[in-house]
Design a protein around this motif. Sequence first.
Motif, PDB file in Angstrom:
ATOM      1  N   ARG A  73       0.847  -1.192   0.000  1.00 43.14           N
ATOM      2  CA  ARG A  73       0.000   0.000   0.000  1.00 43.14           C
ATOM      3  C   ARG A  73       0.881   1.239   0.000  1.00 43.14           C
ATOM      4  NH1 ARG A  73       0.525  -1.731   5.207  1.00 43.14           N
ATOM      5  NH2 ARG A  73       0.795  -0.148   6.855  1.00 43.14           N
ATOM      6  N   ARG A  74       0.298   2.370  -0.287  1.00 45.95           N
ATOM      7  CA  ARG A  74       1.054   3.614  -0.321  1.00 45.95           C
ATOM      8  C   ARG A  74       1.402   4.082   1.098  1.00 45.95           C
ATOM      9  NH1 ARG A  74      -2.229   7.761  -3.815  1.00 45.95           N
ATOM     10  NH2 ARG A  74      -3.939   6.891  -2.556  1.00 45.95           N
ATOM     11  N   VAL A  75       2.541   4.735   1.224  1.00 46.74           N
ATOM     12  CA  VAL A  75       3.016   5.201   2.531  1.00 46.74           C
ATOM     13  C   VAL A  75       2.220   6.441   2.943  1.00 46.74           C
ATOM     14  CG1 VAL A  75       5.005   6.067   3.825  1.00 46.74           C
ATOM     15  CG2 VAL A  75       5.317   4.303   2.059  1.00 46.74           C
ATOM     16  N   PRO A  76       1.695   6.476   4.176  1.00 48.40           N
ATOM     17  CA  PRO A  76       0.893   7.622   4.626  1.00 48.40           C
ATOM     18  C   PRO A  76       1.750   8.766   5.157  1.00 48.40           C
ATOM     19  CG  PRO A  76       0.933   5.969   6.335  1.00 48.40           C
ATOM     20  CD  PRO A  76       1.685   5.377   5.174  1.00 48.40           C
ATOM     21  N   LYS A  77       1.092   9.876   5.370  1.00 49.25           N
ATOM     22  CA  LYS A  77       1.732  11.097   5.849  1.00 49.25           C
ATOM     23  C   LYS A  77       2.421  10.896   7.187  1.00 49.25           C
ATOM     24  CE  LYS A  77       0.329  15.727   7.458  1.00 49.25           C
ATOM     25  NZ  LYS A  77      -0.826  16.660   7.552  1.00 49.25           N
ATOM     26  N   GLU A  78       1.822  10.102   8.061  1.00 49.60           N
ATOM     27  CA  GLU A  78       2.364   9.937   9.420  1.00 49.60           C
ATOM     28  C   GLU A  78       3.790   9.407   9.410  1.00 49.60           C
ATOM     29  OE1 GLU A  78      -1.751  10.539   9.433  1.00 49.60           O
ATOM     30  OE2 GLU A  78      -0.637   8.916   8.421  1.00 49.60           O
ATOM     31  N   ARG A  79       4.094   8.505   8.482  1.00 51.08           N
ATOM     32  CA  ARG A  79       5.444   7.942   8.415  1.00 51.08           C
ATOM     33  C   ARG A  79       6.451   9.005   7.993  1.00 51.08           C
ATOM     34  NH1 ARG A  79       6.008   4.338  11.650  1.00 51.08           N
ATOM     35  NH2 ARG A  79       8.059   4.088  10.679  1.00 51.08           N
ATOM     36  N   ILE A  80       6.017   9.931   7.162  1.00 50.03           N
ATOM     37  CA  ILE A  80       6.913  10.999   6.706  1.00 50.03           C
ATOM     38  C   ILE A  80       7.208  11.960   7.854  1.00 50.03           C
ATOM     39  CG2 ILE A  80       7.264  12.777   4.975  1.00 50.03           C
ATOM     40  CD1 ILE A  80       6.918   9.809   3.983  1.00 50.03           C
ATOM     41  N   LEU A  81       6.175  12.295   8.604  1.00 46.71           N
ATOM     42  CA  LEU A  81       6.370  13.200   9.739  1.00 46.71           C
ATOM     43  C   LEU A  81       7.269  12.568  10.798  1.00 46.71           C
ATOM     44  CD1 LEU A  81       2.739  14.603  10.126  1.00 46.71           C
ATOM     45  CD2 LEU A  81       4.705  15.691   9.016  1.00 46.71           C
ATOM     46  N   THR A  82       7.111  11.252  10.986  1.00 49.76           N
ATOM     47  CA  THR A  82       7.968  10.551  11.945  1.00 49.76           C
ATOM     48  C   THR A  82       9.424  10.598  11.502  1.00 49.76           C
ATOM     49  OG1 THR A  82       6.196   9.049  12.627  1.00 49.76           O
ATOM     50  CG2 THR A  82       8.450   8.328  13.031  1.00 49.76           C
ATOM     51  N   LEU A  83       9.651  10.336  10.210  1.00 48.48           N
ATOM     52  CA  LEU A  83      11.029  10.369   9.717  1.00 48.48           C
ATOM     53  C   LEU A  83      11.613  11.764   9.831  1.00 48.48           C
ATOM     54  CD1 LEU A  83      13.437   8.960   8.412  1.00 48.48           C
ATOM     55  CD2 LEU A  83      12.455   9.515   6.178  1.00 48.48           C
TER      56      LEU A  83
ATOM     57  N   ILE B  19       3.224  13.158   0.291  1.00 49.72           N
ATOM     58  CA  ILE B  19       3.963  13.943  -0.701  1.00 49.72           C
ATOM     59  C   ILE B  19       3.990  15.412  -0.296  1.00 49.72           C
ATOM     60  CG2 ILE B  19       3.970  14.715  -3.108  1.00 49.72           C
ATOM     61  CD1 ILE B  19       2.743  11.957  -3.811  1.00 49.72           C
ATOM     62  N   ARG B  20       2.848  15.907   0.160  1.00 52.79           N
ATOM     63  CA  ARG B  20       2.800  17.312   0.601  1.00 52.79           C
ATOM     64  C   ARG B  20       3.692  17.531   1.820  1.00 52.79           C
ATOM     65  NH1 ARG B  20      -2.734  16.687  -0.642  1.00 52.79           N
ATOM     66  NH2 ARG B  20      -3.223  16.323   1.562  1.00 52.79           N
ATOM     67  N   ALA B  21       3.705  16.581   2.725  1.00 53.48           N
ATOM     68  CA  ALA B  21       4.501  16.724   3.950  1.00 53.48           C
ATOM     69  C   ALA B  21       5.995  16.790   3.659  1.00 53.48           C
ATOM     70  CB  ALA B  21       4.205  15.563   4.900  1.00 53.48           C
TER      71      ALA B  21
ATOM     72  N   LEU C 254      11.091  11.289  -1.243  1.00 54.26           N
ATOM     73  CA  LEU C 254      10.257  10.100  -1.366  1.00 54.26           C
ATOM     74  C   LEU C 254      10.518   9.503  -2.745  1.00 54.26           C
ATOM     75  CD1 LEU C 254       6.882  11.539   0.020  1.00 54.26           C
ATOM     76  CD2 LEU C 254       8.947  10.838   1.270  1.00 54.26           C
ATOM     77  N   THR C 255      10.884   8.234  -2.788  1.00 56.96           N
ATOM     78  CA  THR C 255      11.293   7.654  -4.058  1.00 56.96           C
ATOM     79  C   THR C 255      11.093   6.143  -4.039  1.00 56.96           C
ATOM     80  OG1 THR C 255      13.132   7.561  -5.661  1.00 56.96           O
ATOM     81  CG2 THR C 255      13.692   7.347  -3.329  1.00 56.96           C
ATOM     82  N   SER C 256      11.319   5.543  -5.171  1.00 58.37           N
ATOM     83  CA  SER C 256      11.396   4.081  -5.276  1.00 58.37           C
ATOM     84  C   SER C 256      12.830   3.736  -5.630  1.00 58.37           C
ATOM     85  CB  SER C 256      10.452   3.557  -6.375  1.00 58.37           C
ATOM     86  OG  SER C 256      10.902   3.987  -7.652  1.00 58.37           O
ATOM     87  N   LEU C 257      13.193   2.498  -5.466  1.00 55.19           N
ATOM     88  CA  LEU C 257      14.561   2.099  -5.778  1.00 55.19           C
ATOM     89  C   LEU C 257      14.849   2.314  -7.258  1.00 55.19           C
ATOM     90  CD1 LEU C 257      17.243   0.965  -4.872  1.00 55.19           C
ATOM     91  CD2 LEU C 257      16.298  -1.347  -5.044  1.00 55.19           C
ATOM     92  N   GLU C 258      13.891   1.992  -8.108  1.00 58.30           N
ATOM     93  CA  GLU C 258      14.091   2.158  -9.548  1.00 58.30           C
ATOM     94  C   GLU C 258      14.249   3.633  -9.915  1.00 58.30           C
ATOM     95  OE1 GLU C 258      15.016   1.325 -13.251  1.00 58.30           O
ATOM     96  OE2 GLU C 258      14.741  -0.177 -11.666  1.00 58.30           O
TER      97      GLU C 258
END
Length: 267
Positions: A64-74, A99-101, A109-113
């Motif tokens: 699933r797509r990563v939510p905003k909360e994980r970005i704020l935590t990082l 993405i906005r965060a 925010l990226t993928s390995l590719e």
Amino acid sequence: MSITPEWQSYEQNVSSFLSELGFETRVNEIIDGARGQHAIDVSARMGIIGVDILWIIECKAWNRRVPKERILTLQSIVNDIGADRGFVFSENGFQSGAIRAAENTNLTLTSLEDFRVEFEDEIKATKARVLDERIASLMQAFSAIWDLAQDERDAAFSRYSGPPGFDFLKGKPSAVSGVASHLSQMRASLESARFNRWPVAYFPLDLVDGEVFDVTDWEGLQFVAENTIVTCQRIYDHMMTPGESPVDWKTLQPPDLTSLLSAIRGQ
């Protein structure tokens, strides 16, 4: 027969790729921050002309797509550790709030590719920034010599061990200004390279008949920039060390740069 979990394989793949780029990487490292310890999926370190760069990476092998909360935590972890950059790797994308965060932050925010395609610009931008900051700091240090008391300033100039005048300059104070002007030129070349405006100019510290060399790639520019900064730092340190006597300035220049310039000049 044991099967490696997908999340663990993903971390190893990210770590391996960053290692190929020249980073020293660690998987599942515990790093102390100002407010506590943090478990980091992948940490990546690189030394650039004496400056240590630290990137911390979260790897999300989720369906699933990563939510905003994980970005704020990082972001809070990046700030607490004092890391230079934070990355979240996900092959299934990010929610719009995430993405906005991450906008206008030091998070990517990226993928390995995608990172495989875009990493070169990321690495170049980081190296260029570090080199530019070192040059700016060194130029400020040379400029501050003029603010010293007269006797201290005269003593510093008496210990000057750099190129002997740049032909068009007279006296040690002017030669010091010549060193600073070369650093300024190097900043301009780094800026041009950052926007892929090749070739860029490189003026050796010991100008011969107004020569200028064209540098056509980032690796070559990084080499001459790093070695020129080291040389100028040594010149400055020698000036600011009481009891030192002037020396042949080329003993302060890294041998690799001296050898390169000699080879180009056919000496």
